[in-house]
Design a protein around this motif. Structure first.
Motif, PDB file in Angstrom:
ATOM      1  N   CYS A 242       0.462  -0.670   0.331  1.00 46.24           N
ATOM      2  CA  CYS A 242      -0.048   0.409  -0.104  1.00 46.24           C
ATOM      3  C   CYS A 242       1.002   1.141   0.574  1.00 46.24           C
ATOM      4  O   CYS A 242       0.495   1.946  -0.557  1.00 46.24           O
ATOM      5  CB  CYS A 242      -0.895  -0.207   0.966  1.00 46.24           C
ATOM      6  N   GLY A 243       2.113   1.078   0.761  1.00 42.81           N
ATOM      7  CA  GLY A 243       2.547   2.149   1.045  1.00 42.81           C
ATOM      8  C   GLY A 243       2.416   4.186   2.087  1.00 42.81           C
ATOM      9  O   GLY A 243       2.655   4.293   1.916  1.00 42.81           O
ATOM     10  N   LEU A 244       1.279   2.946   2.580  1.00 43.38           N
ATOM     11  CA  LEU A 244       0.059   3.642   3.720  1.00 43.38           C
ATOM     12  C   LEU A 244       0.045   3.608   5.071  1.00 43.38           C
ATOM     13  O   LEU A 244      -0.428   4.368   5.552  1.00 43.38           O
ATOM     14  CB  LEU A 244      -0.901   4.389   2.758  1.00 43.38           C
ATOM     15  N   GLY A 245       0.794   2.762   5.185  1.00 45.01           N
ATOM     16  CA  GLY A 245       0.943   2.200   6.624  1.00 45.01           C
ATOM     17  C   GLY A 245      -0.031   1.468   6.208  1.00 45.01           C
ATOM     18  O   GLY A 245      -0.168   0.870   7.634  1.00 45.01           O
ATOM     19  N   MET A 246      -0.913   1.038   5.377  1.00 42.53           N
ATOM     20  CA  MET A 246      -1.720  -0.074   6.303  1.00 42.53           C
ATOM     21  C   MET A 246      -1.719  -1.751   6.298  1.00 42.53           C
ATOM     22  O   MET A 246      -2.548  -2.102   6.857  1.00 42.53           O
ATOM     23  CB  MET A 246      -3.125   0.236   5.262  1.00 42.53           C
ATOM     24  N   CYS A 247      -0.977  -2.256   4.864  1.00 42.55           N
ATOM     25  CA  CYS A 247      -1.063  -3.322   5.351  1.00 42.55           C
ATOM     26  C   CYS A 247       0.173  -3.773   5.601  1.00 42.55           C
ATOM     27  O   CYS A 247       0.142  -5.310   5.609  1.00 42.55           O
ATOM     28  CB  CYS A 247      -0.593  -3.491   3.832  1.00 42.55           C
ATOM     29  N   HIS A 248       1.406  -3.497   6.168  1.00 41.71           N
ATOM     30  CA  HIS A 248       2.282  -3.544   6.955  1.00 41.71           C
ATOM     31  C   HIS A 248       3.530  -5.049   6.019  1.00 41.71           C
ATOM     32  O   HIS A 248       3.365  -5.991   6.923  1.00 41.71           O
ATOM     33  CB  HIS A 248       1.641  -4.622   8.485  1.00 41.71           C
ATOM     34  N   SER A 249       3.287  -5.115   4.586  1.00 37.19           N
ATOM     35  CA  SER A 249       4.157  -6.316   4.450  1.00 37.19           C
ATOM     36  C   SER A 249       5.464  -5.972   4.005  1.00 37.19           C
ATOM     37  O   SER A 249       6.079  -5.896   4.064  1.00 37.19           O
ATOM     38  CB  SER A 249       3.192  -5.622   2.886  1.00 37.19           C
ATOM     39  N   CYS A 250       5.916  -4.738   4.492  1.00 35.03           N
ATOM     40  CA  CYS A 250       6.728  -3.587   4.153  1.00 35.03           C
ATOM     41  C   CYS A 250       7.524  -3.704   5.643  1.00 35.03           C
ATOM     42  O   CYS A 250       8.834  -2.184   6.128  1.00 35.03           O
ATOM     43  CB  CYS A 250       6.821  -2.330   4.291  1.00 35.03           C
ATOM     44  N   VAL A 251       6.857  -4.472   7.273  1.00 34.89           N
ATOM     45  CA  VAL A 251       8.023  -4.652   8.207  1.00 34.89           C
ATOM     46  C   VAL A 251       9.695  -4.303   8.150  1.00 34.89           C
ATOM     47  O   VAL A 251       9.936  -5.872   7.814  1.00 34.89           O
ATOM     48  CB  VAL A 251       7.065  -4.976   8.911  1.00 34.89           C
ATOM     49  N   ILE A 252      10.213  -3.843   9.159  1.00 35.31           N
ATOM     50  CA  ILE A 252      11.707  -4.590   9.458  1.00 35.31           C
ATOM     51  C   ILE A 252      11.828  -4.398  10.716  1.00 35.31           C
ATOM     52  O   ILE A 252      11.299  -3.639  12.054  1.00 35.31           O
ATOM     53  CB  ILE A 252      13.382  -3.985   8.641  1.00 35.31           C
ATOM     54  N   ASP A 253      13.195  -4.711  11.162  1.00 35.24           N
ATOM     55  CA  ASP A 253      13.266  -4.121  12.616  1.00 35.24           C
ATOM     56  C   ASP A 253      14.228  -3.071  12.580  1.00 35.24           C
ATOM     57  O   ASP A 253      15.262  -3.493  11.685  1.00 35.24           O
ATOM     58  CB  ASP A 253      14.000  -5.759  12.778  1.00 35.24           C
ATOM     59  N   LEU A 254      14.050  -2.895  14.121  1.00 36.23           N
ATOM     60  CA  LEU A 254      15.087  -1.442  14.010  1.00 36.23           C
ATOM     61  C   LEU A 254      15.292  -1.507  15.583  1.00 36.23           C
ATOM     62  O   LEU A 254      15.016  -1.624  16.335  1.00 36.23           O
ATOM     63  CB  LEU A 254      14.542  -0.610  14.286  1.00 36.23           C
ATOM     64  N   ARG A 255      16.477  -1.334  16.190  1.00 33.66           N
ATOM     65  CA  ARG A 255      17.405  -1.148  16.950  1.00 33.66           C
ATOM     66  C   ARG A 255      16.920   0.261  17.819  1.00 33.66           C
ATOM     67  O   ARG A 255      17.124   1.292  17.419  1.00 33.66           O
ATOM     68  CB  ARG A 255      18.855  -0.862  16.968  1.00 33.66           C
ATOM     69  N   ARG A 256      16.617  -0.134  19.131  1.00 37.09           N
ATOM     70  CA  ARG A 256      16.164   1.096  19.859  1.00 37.09           C
ATOM     71  C   ARG A 256      16.671   0.856  20.980  1.00 37.09           C
ATOM     72  O   ARG A 256      16.447  -0.070  21.959  1.00 37.09           O
ATOM     73  CB  ARG A 256      14.619   0.424  20.001  1.00 37.09           C
ATOM     74  N   GLY A 257      17.279   0.940  21.270  1.00 36.50           N
ATOM     75  CA  GLY A 257      18.662   1.282  22.564  1.00 36.50           C
ATOM     76  C   GLY A 257      18.785  -0.526  22.457  1.00 36.50           C
ATOM     77  O   GLY A 257      19.825  -1.044  21.803  1.00 36.50           O
ATOM     78  N   ASP A 258      18.503  -1.184  24.183  1.00 35.62           N
ATOM     79  CA  ASP A 258      19.525  -2.448  23.361  1.00 35.62           C
ATOM     80  C   ASP A 258      17.615  -3.809  23.738  1.00 35.62           C
ATOM     81  O   ASP A 258      18.205  -5.245  22.917  1.00 35.62           O
ATOM     82  CB  ASP A 258      19.279  -3.197  25.630  1.00 35.62           C
ATOM     83  N   THR A 259      16.635  -2.814  22.403  1.00 36.19           N
ATOM     84  CA  THR A 259      16.062  -3.261  22.644  1.00 36.19           C
ATOM     85  C   THR A 259      15.396  -3.361  20.707  1.00 36.19           C
ATOM     86  O   THR A 259      15.949  -2.627  20.140  1.00 36.19           O
ATOM     87  CB  THR A 259      14.370  -3.507  22.474  1.00 36.19           C
ATOM     88  N   VAL A 260      14.374  -4.717  20.450  1.00 35.92           N
ATOM     89  CA  VAL A 260      14.567  -4.059  18.282  1.00 35.92           C
ATOM     90  C   VAL A 260      13.246  -4.237  18.212  1.00 35.92           C
ATOM     91  O   VAL A 260      12.211  -4.604  18.862  1.00 35.92           O
ATOM     92  CB  VAL A 260      14.838  -5.459  17.798  1.00 35.92           C
ATOM     93  N   GLU A 261      12.969  -2.635  17.636  1.00 40.24           N
ATOM     94  CA  GLU A 261      11.213  -3.207  16.802  1.00 40.24           C
ATOM     95  C   GLU A 261      11.101  -3.216  15.919  1.00 40.24           C
ATOM     96  O   GLU A 261      11.454  -2.667  15.302  1.00 40.24           O
ATOM     97  CB  GLU A 261      11.432  -1.442  17.488  1.00 40.24           C
ATOM     98  N   SER A 262       9.661  -3.579  15.257  1.00 39.78           N
ATOM     99  CA  SER A 262       9.676  -3.716  13.976  1.00 39.78           C
ATOM    100  C   SER A 262       8.332  -2.507  13.515  1.00 39.78           C
ATOM    101  O   SER A 262       7.974  -2.140  14.685  1.00 39.78           O
ATOM    102  CB  SER A 262       8.511  -4.940  14.182  1.00 39.78           C
ATOM    103  N   VAL A 263       9.207  -1.788  11.880  1.00 39.17           N
ATOM    104  CA  VAL A 263       8.070  -0.536  11.927  1.00 39.17           C
ATOM    105  C   VAL A 263       8.012  -0.800  10.534  1.00 39.17           C
ATOM    106  O   VAL A 263       8.591  -1.539   9.441  1.00 39.17           O
ATOM    107  CB  VAL A 263       9.673   0.719  12.157  1.00 39.17           C
ATOM    108  N   ARG A 264       6.864   0.134  10.296  1.00 39.00           N
ATOM    109  CA  ARG A 264       6.573  -0.057   8.642  1.00 39.00           C
ATOM    110  C   ARG A 264       7.751   1.230   7.781  1.00 39.00           C
ATOM    111  O   ARG A 264       8.003   2.599   8.473  1.00 39.00           O
ATOM    112  CB  ARG A 264       5.476   0.508   8.338  1.00 39.00           C
ATOM    113  N   VAL A 265       8.050   0.855   6.915  1.00 43.25           N
ATOM    114  CA  VAL A 265       9.452   1.643   6.193  1.00 43.25           C
ATOM    115  C   VAL A 265       8.573   2.404   5.525  1.00 43.25           C
ATOM    116  O   VAL A 265       9.153   3.051   5.725  1.00 43.25           O
ATOM    117  CB  VAL A 265      10.003   0.441   5.373  1.00 43.25           C
ATOM    118  N   CYS A 266       7.294   2.325   4.967  1.00 37.18           N
ATOM    119  CA  CYS A 266       6.614   3.625   3.720  1.00 37.18           C
ATOM    120  C   CYS A 266       6.844   4.194   4.864  1.00 37.18           C
ATOM    121  O   CYS A 266       6.105   5.437   4.133  1.00 37.18           O
ATOM    122  CB  CYS A 266       5.534   2.660   3.892  1.00 37.18           C
TER     123      CYS A 266
END
Ligand SMILES: Cc1cc2nc3c(=O)[nH]c(=O)nc-3n(C[C@H](O)[C@H](O)[C@H](O)COP(=O)(O)OP(=O)(O)OC[C@H]3O[C@@H](n4cnc5c(N)ncnc54)[C@H](O)[C@@H]3O)c2cc1C
Ligand code: FES
Length: 295
Positions: A242-266
């Motif tokens: 979708c490119g708009l944040g609705m479908c979650h097909s673009c999720v990657i893991d990002l480092r947030r301090g000591d944890t890993v957070e999944s975010v939408r690239v779009c």
């Protein structure tokens, strides 16, 4: 020009900006070498406000290759506010981009954007590094122009498979100093690029570094940025629906301090801080499965 405002969003920096879906007239669509094309579109004011690193979702037309169901994401290659045009530099790789290459002046292309979060630029930086590979240079072209506009000196390392595959150099040649490196003579090897960056940094130190989605370059710049003391950003070419944040097909893991957070690239990207990118062995997302051989 058929226009239809579909949404208004707030970006990560808190600035509100509109997204516009519109059928834009094609001004020109020309081949560049064997596999690349350059398309120019008459644009609406909203589209001309797009920032370096942002992208559009293009509804590519059907062609003999097929009928693409989803829009295809494409970075803005150039914005010309004087003549009211936006341009994309694209590589023909499949159904969507084959359809795109069939457009001729007088046709229209349905675009949705600008989307995503672009690059940070600090006018107080003295000298920055851009490392880009192949069609990734399309994403970096507007960045070179914006850096120049902000008085920031630029050194670019542009990597290609062969000298014949060289594209997208113009913005870097106009606005900075350029090194071209190739697979065919070994100059694009990660060790050679490492040495080149260290030499350039010794000559005039880098305040910041930018790159696009090659994980080997990202790993190299992560190492060098901590050793040499500069920050950086990477533009990821994640597969999107979708490119708009609705479908979650673009999720990657990002480092947030000591944890890993999944975010939408779009919506949170496609530009991310170098330090937030998770090493391939730490993630189960796309970043782990992309092509190991290419930088
Ligand atoms: C934010 C963003 C900006 C982009 N900017 C550009 C650009 O400026 N110029 C350009 O040529 N391409 C760019 N891309 C990649 C472009 O979206 C894909 O090449 C395109 O969607 C392929 O569509 P297709 O139907 O022609 O190919 P498909 O038939 O969908 O796929 C053909 C091949 O391309 C690969 N592919 C498809 N989508 C992607 C993707 N998102 N990233 C990497 N590989 C992919 C597939 O794995 C497959 O091997 C960008 C992608 C993103 C996410
Ligand atoms: S592409 Fe649909 S959420 Fe990102």
């Amino acid at each position: 020009m058929l226009q239809n405002t579909v949404s208004t969003r707030r970006n990560i920096g808190g600035t509100e900006f509109p997204i516009l879906a519109a059928a834009l007239p094609v001004v020109a669509n020309d081949p560049v070498g064997d596999t690349y094309w350059h398309i120019r579109l008459k644009a609406a004011t909203t589209h001309l406000s797009s920032r370096p690193g942002q992208f559009f979702q293009l509804r590519c037309p059907r062609s003999e290759a097929g009928d693409p169901f989803l829009r295809r994401p494409m970075s803005v290659y150039a914005v010309d506010t004087n003549v009211g045009e936006i341009a994309f530099l694209y590589k023909v790789t499949g159904i969507g981009t084959t359809g795109l290459s069939t457009l001729v002046p007088g046709d229209t292309l349905d675009v949705l954007g600008p989307l995503g979060v672009g690059f940070d630029i600090n006018p107080e930086w003295d000298h920055v590094l851009v490392v880009a590979r192949g069609v990734g240079l399309a994403t970096m072209g507007p960045l070179a122009r914006a850096l120049h506009h902000n008085g920031v000196a630029l050194t670019a390392i542009c990597s290609y498979r062969t000298p014949e595959a060289t594209i997208g150099l113009e913005p870097f040649e106009l606005h900075g100093s350029v090194h071209t490196v190739y697979d065919t003579d070994g100059t694009s090897d990660i060790a050679s690029v490492d040495s080149l960056i260290r030499e350039e940094h010794a000559r005039r130190s880098f305040s910041f570094a930018y790159t696009c989605g090659s994980k080997r370059i990202v790993s190299l710049l992560q190492d060098l940025s901590s050793q040499l003391g500069f920050g950086g950003e990477v533009a990821l070419e994640q597969r999107m629906a979708c490119g708009l944040g609705m479908c979650h097909s673009c999720v990657i893991d990002l480092r947030r301090g000591d944890t890993v957070e999944s975010v939408r690239v779009c919506t949170r990207g496609p530009v991310f801080s170098l330090g937030d990118i998770v090493a391939p062995e730490e993630t189960l997302s796309w970043y782990r499965s992309c092509d190991e051989s290419a930088i």
